[in-house]
Design an enzyme around this catalytic site. Structure first.
Site, PDB file in Angstrom:
ATOM      1  N   SER A  40       0.867  -1.182   0.000  1.00 38.61           N
ATOM      2  CA  SER A  40       0.000   0.000   0.000  1.00 38.61           C
ATOM      3  C   SER A  40       0.900   1.227   0.000  1.00 38.61           C
ATOM      4  O   SER A  40       0.940   2.015   0.932  1.00 38.61           O
ATOM      5  CB  SER A  40      -0.953  -0.015   1.197  1.00 38.61           C
ATOM      6  OG  SER A  40      -0.286   0.241   2.400  1.00 38.61           O
ATOM      7  N   HIS A 144      -3.104  -5.786   2.152  1.00 37.83           N
ATOM      8  CA  HIS A 144      -2.240  -6.845   2.675  1.00 37.83           C
ATOM      9  C   HIS A 144      -2.891  -8.224   2.682  1.00 37.83           C
ATOM     10  O   HIS A 144      -2.251  -9.221   3.016  1.00 37.83           O
ATOM     11  CB  HIS A 144      -1.766  -6.508   4.094  1.00 37.83           C
ATOM     12  CG  HIS A 144      -0.875  -5.308   4.128  1.00 37.83           C
ATOM     13  ND1 HIS A 144      -0.546  -4.658   5.285  1.00 37.83           N
ATOM     14  CD2 HIS A 144      -0.244  -4.634   3.128  1.00 37.83           C
ATOM     15  CE1 HIS A 144       0.254  -3.636   5.003  1.00 37.83           C
ATOM     16  NE2 HIS A 144       0.447  -3.599   3.706  1.00 37.83           N
ATOM     17  N   GLU A 153      -4.862  -2.227   9.187  1.00 40.86           N
ATOM     18  CA  GLU A 153      -4.154  -2.824  10.324  1.00 40.86           C
ATOM     19  C   GLU A 153      -4.802  -2.435  11.643  1.00 40.86           C
ATOM     20  O   GLU A 153      -5.082  -1.259  11.878  1.00 40.86           O
ATOM     21  CB  GLU A 153      -2.688  -2.352  10.349  1.00 40.86           C
ATOM     22  CG  GLU A 153      -1.913  -2.726   9.103  1.00 40.86           C
ATOM     23  CD  GLU A 153      -0.598  -1.953   8.960  1.00 40.86           C
ATOM     24  OE1 GLU A 153      -0.025  -1.542   9.987  1.00 40.86           O
ATOM     25  OE2 GLU A 153      -0.165  -1.763   7.814  1.00 40.86           O
ATOM     26  N   GLU A 194       1.753  -9.137   6.668  1.00 45.46           N
ATOM     27  CA  GLU A 194       2.560  -8.793   7.839  1.00 45.46           C
ATOM     28  C   GLU A 194       2.340  -9.759   8.998  1.00 45.46           C
ATOM     29  O   GLU A 194       2.746  -9.502  10.126  1.00 45.46           O
ATOM     30  CB  GLU A 194       2.247  -7.351   8.283  1.00 45.46           C
ATOM     31  CG  GLU A 194       2.661  -6.328   7.227  1.00 45.46           C
ATOM     32  CD  GLU A 194       2.428  -4.890   7.652  1.00 45.46           C
ATOM     33  OE1 GLU A 194       1.806  -4.660   8.708  1.00 45.46           O
ATOM     34  OE2 GLU A 194       2.861  -3.996   6.910  1.00 45.46           O
ATOM     35  N   ASP A 230      -3.954   1.370  11.443  1.00 45.71           N
ATOM     36  CA  ASP A 230      -3.529   1.998  10.199  1.00 45.71           C
ATOM     37  C   ASP A 230      -4.701   1.864   9.242  1.00 45.71           C
ATOM     38  O   ASP A 230      -4.977   0.774   8.744  1.00 45.71           O
ATOM     39  CB  ASP A 230      -2.267   1.335   9.626  1.00 45.71           C
ATOM     40  CG  ASP A 230      -1.810   2.022   8.337  1.00 45.71           C
ATOM     41  OD1 ASP A 230      -2.453   3.018   7.934  1.00 45.71           O
ATOM     42  OD2 ASP A 230      -0.821   1.567   7.738  1.00 45.71           O
ATOM     43  N   GLU A 275      -3.210   5.886  12.110  1.00 43.08           N
ATOM     44  CA  GLU A 275      -2.339   6.205  10.977  1.00 43.08           C
ATOM     45  C   GLU A 275      -3.156   6.354   9.688  1.00 43.08           C
ATOM     46  O   GLU A 275      -4.090   5.575   9.461  1.00 43.08           O
ATOM     47  CB  GLU A 275      -1.320   5.067  10.838  1.00 43.08           C
ATOM     48  CG  GLU A 275      -0.355   5.197   9.668  1.00 43.08           C
ATOM     49  CD  GLU A 275       0.584   3.989   9.603  1.00 43.08           C
ATOM     50  OE1 GLU A 275       0.903   3.409  10.657  1.00 43.08           O
ATOM     51  OE2 GLU A 275       0.982   3.616   8.482  1.00 43.08           O
ATOM     52  N   ASP A 302       1.602   8.472   7.219  1.00 46.89           N
ATOM     53  CA  ASP A 302       2.498   7.543   6.507  1.00 46.89           C
ATOM     54  C   ASP A 302       2.497   7.932   5.025  1.00 46.89           C
ATOM     55  O   ASP A 302       3.402   8.624   4.562  1.00 46.89           O
ATOM     56  CB  ASP A 302       2.010   6.106   6.738  1.00 46.89           C
ATOM     57  CG  ASP A 302       2.687   5.075   5.850  1.00 46.89           C
ATOM     58  OD1 ASP A 302       3.748   5.378   5.271  1.00 46.89           O
ATOM     59  OD2 ASP A 302       2.161   3.942   5.727  1.00 46.89           O
ATOM     60  N   LYS A 327       9.871   5.347   7.241  1.00 46.10           N
ATOM     61  CA  LYS A 327      10.268   4.165   6.476  1.00 46.10           C
ATOM     62  C   LYS A 327      11.419   4.570   5.576  1.00 46.10           C
ATOM     63  O   LYS A 327      11.194   5.288   4.583  1.00 46.10           O
ATOM     64  CB  LYS A 327       9.098   3.697   5.607  1.00 46.10           C
ATOM     65  CG  LYS A 327       7.877   3.162   6.365  1.00 46.10           C
ATOM     66  CD  LYS A 327       6.702   2.994   5.409  1.00 46.10           C
ATOM     67  CE  LYS A 327       5.567   2.168   5.989  1.00 46.10           C
ATOM     68  NZ  LYS A 327       4.343   2.222   5.138  1.00 46.10           N
ATOM     69  N   HIS A 355       8.440  -1.006   9.589  1.00 41.76           N
ATOM     70  CA  HIS A 355       8.696  -2.013   8.552  1.00 41.76           C
ATOM     71  C   HIS A 355       7.822  -1.725   7.333  1.00 41.76           C
ATOM     72  O   HIS A 355       7.016  -0.792   7.336  1.00 41.76           O
ATOM     73  CB  HIS A 355       8.383  -3.414   9.095  1.00 41.76           C
ATOM     74  CG  HIS A 355       6.928  -3.642   9.440  1.00 41.76           C
ATOM     75  ND1 HIS A 355       6.409  -4.882   9.688  1.00 41.76           N
ATOM     76  CD2 HIS A 355       5.871  -2.781   9.579  1.00 41.76           C
ATOM     77  CE1 HIS A 355       5.125  -4.782   9.944  1.00 41.76           C
ATOM     78  NE2 HIS A 355       4.777  -3.533   9.896  1.00 41.76           N
ATOM     79  N   LYS A 378       6.932   0.096  14.545  1.00 40.85           N
ATOM     80  CA  LYS A 378       5.848  -0.721  14.004  1.00 40.85           C
ATOM     81  C   LYS A 378       6.478  -1.828  13.181  1.00 40.85           C
ATOM     82  O   LYS A 378       7.068  -1.560  12.135  1.00 40.85           O
ATOM     83  CB  LYS A 378       4.953   0.174  13.139  1.00 40.85           C
ATOM     84  CG  LYS A 378       3.684  -0.501  12.667  1.00 40.85           C
ATOM     85  CD  LYS A 378       2.782   0.486  11.936  1.00 40.85           C
ATOM     86  CE  LYS A 378       2.700   0.161  10.490  1.00 40.85           C
ATOM     87  NZ  LYS A 378       1.595   0.834   9.773  1.00 40.85           N
TER      88      LYS A 378
HETATM   89  P1  PGA Z   1       3.085  -1.169   3.023  1.00 37.67           P
HETATM   90  O1  PGA Z   1       2.086  -1.029   4.248  1.00 37.67           O
HETATM   91  O2  PGA Z   1       4.429  -1.550   3.514  1.00 37.67           O
HETATM   92  O3  PGA Z   1       2.410  -2.224   2.206  1.00 37.67           O
HETATM   93  O4  PGA Z   1       3.083   0.165   2.325  1.00 37.67           O
HETATM   94  C1  PGA Z   1       2.473  -0.629   5.504  1.00 37.67           C
HETATM   95  C2  PGA Z   1       1.761   0.622   5.897  1.00 37.67           C
HETATM   96  O5  PGA Z   1       0.908   1.143   5.156  1.00 37.67           O
HETATM   97  O6  PGA Z   1       2.055   1.141   6.971  1.00 37.67           O
HETATM   98 ZN    ZN Z   2       0.565   2.862   6.697  1.00 31.10          ZN
END
Ligand code: PGA
Ligand code: ZN
Length: 401
Positions: A40, A144, A153, A194, A230, A275, A302, A327, A355, A378
């Site tokens: 995503s 996911h 999430e 995940e 999330d 998030e 994010d 990230k 992650h 996270k």
């Molecule tokens: P992604 O999802 O690593 O697939 O982008 C994680 C997130 O959105 O936090």
């Molecule tokens: Zn996210």
């Protein structure tokens, strides 16, 4: 002095090829790191190229600028050379996957030369002595997992844990408690990318289950556990109709309704963390929600910020959130990730080091979180590529006591 950089394709947790880098130095230093990969992904992220293309481009453009020219211990110099070799804003020439793998491998080589743990090399001796609280993904769907929750999430947050290890095990216990509750309800479930449970239920039922699982484990362990989300709302937002589409629930919400819905969830479940509750372009809606609930929960960007200091500065100027997801592969280098954390801290934003859904055994993010005194990390709750980070956190905390 960097004497060699080797790049290869290795597997990530989804079975896709990703970039692994080895950095070798004149004094015998060695570092190895691999790039993670999102599903995503945010629209404004740095560009991930197919692994073989990223490797070929990095060999042609980046390796000659680094080998014999830079010192592994000088992270800003390494990362500046990567930027110069690429020449674009979004690493579309050598790939953010090659860039981040080399950047992280160089950091590890630099730590190896010093004979210091990576977090100490990155954060220095006088960094804070706090450890991040792990946010553990226990139920999810979105991008996911197919045919699961709309919200991407549901994250356990053991905010009252007396130690890192207690926190990590609490998240695993919530994950297990969720499995028990699903079984009681006769809901079969596989896992998403995940490691979170990905049952075919709507969000409302997921809230019931997670709320109960968290309370059960809280009673068992005797410290406070809360949870967060999330939403990954950019994935459900349709800009033509200006609506957020909750497909499994069969509900559609316009922006005002989405703000109200999330604010109600924060209230009802005492959420500690939310998030990407809104679309990645909508600073105004983020600001409205933050104004409503920002004093009692973390509103985290994010896809909104993509670890980018320009986008974060815009968010700060507009009071769009109060925390940022970090990230390194969204932006391409550790230096950029550090700069984002520093800017966030300066303005009272909390950093949550994260992650990706596609991961490897690489545990650099754990060291990044410890080095920068990030309040949260996270990185899932179970599964080898997730426990690689969590177990590293346990080891670092153990060594510190
Ligand atoms: P992604 O999802 O690593 O697939 O982008 C994680 C997130 O959105 O936090
Ligand atoms: Zn996210």
């Amino acid at each position: 002095l960097v004497t060699d950089i080797r790049l290869r394709r290795v597997l990530d947790s989804r079975g896709n090829p990703t970039v692994e880098a080895d950095v070798l130095t004149e004094s015998g230093g060695f570092g190895r790191a691999a790039a993670p990969s999102g599903a995503s992904t945010g629209e404004y992220e740095a560009i991930e190229l197919p692994a073989s293309e990223a490797i070929a481009a990095a060999r042609e453009h980046a390796v000659p600028r680094l080998v014999g020219e830079t010192y592994a211990g000088n992270q800003r110099e390494i990362d500046a050379a990567l930027r110069a070799a690429d020449g674009t804003d979004d690493f579309s020439k050598i790939g953010a996957n090659s860039a981040v793998a080399i950047s992280m491998a160089a950091a590890k080589a630099g730590a190896d030369v010093l004979g210091a743990p990576l977090f100490q090399h990155l954060g220095g001796t006088f960094r804070g002595q706090n450890f991040p609280i792990p946010l553990g993904n226990v139920v999810g769907g979105g991008e996911h997992a197919a045919d699961a929750t709309d919200i991407q999430e549901f994250l356990a947050a053991p905010v009252g844990a007396p130690s890192v290890a207690d926190a990590v095990f609490a998240n695993a216990a919530v994950h297990a408690a969720v499995a028990d509750l699903l079984e009681e309800r006769d809901v079969p479930s596989g896992k998403g990318d995940e490691g979170a449970w990905a049952p075919s239920i709507d969000d409302e039922e997921a809230f019931e289950i997670v709320d109960e699982a968290v309370s059960t484990v809280e009673d068992e362990v005797g410290f406070e556990i809360r949870f967060g989300l999330d939403v990954a709302a950019a994935e459900m937002y349709d800009d033509e109709s200006d609506s957020y589409e909750y497909e499994s629930a069969g509900v559609s919400r316009d922006t005002d309704e989405q703000i109200e819905y999330v604010a109600e969830l924060v209230e009802e479940y005492d959420l500690v963390y939310v998030e990407d509750p809104l679309d990645e372009t909508d600073y105004d809606a983020f600001a409205e929600l933050t104004d409503e609930v920002g004093d009692r929960t973390l509103v985290c960007g994010d896809d909104l910020f993509v670890t980018n200091t320009d986008r974060l500065q815009e968010g700060i100027d507009r009071d769009a959130a109060n925390s940022i997801l970090i990230k390194p592969n969204q932006i391409g280098t550790l230096t950029d990730a550090f700069d984002a954390i520093e800017l966030a801290t300066e303005h009272g934003y909390d950093s949550v080091v994260s992650h990706r859904s596609g991961e490897t055994e690489d545990a650099t993010i754990t060291h990044l979180a410890v080095a920068t005194d990030a309040p949260f990390i996270k990185t899932g709750a179970v599964g080898g590529e997730r426990t690689a980070k969590l177990n590293e956190l346990i080891r670092i905390a153990d060594d510190a006591t």
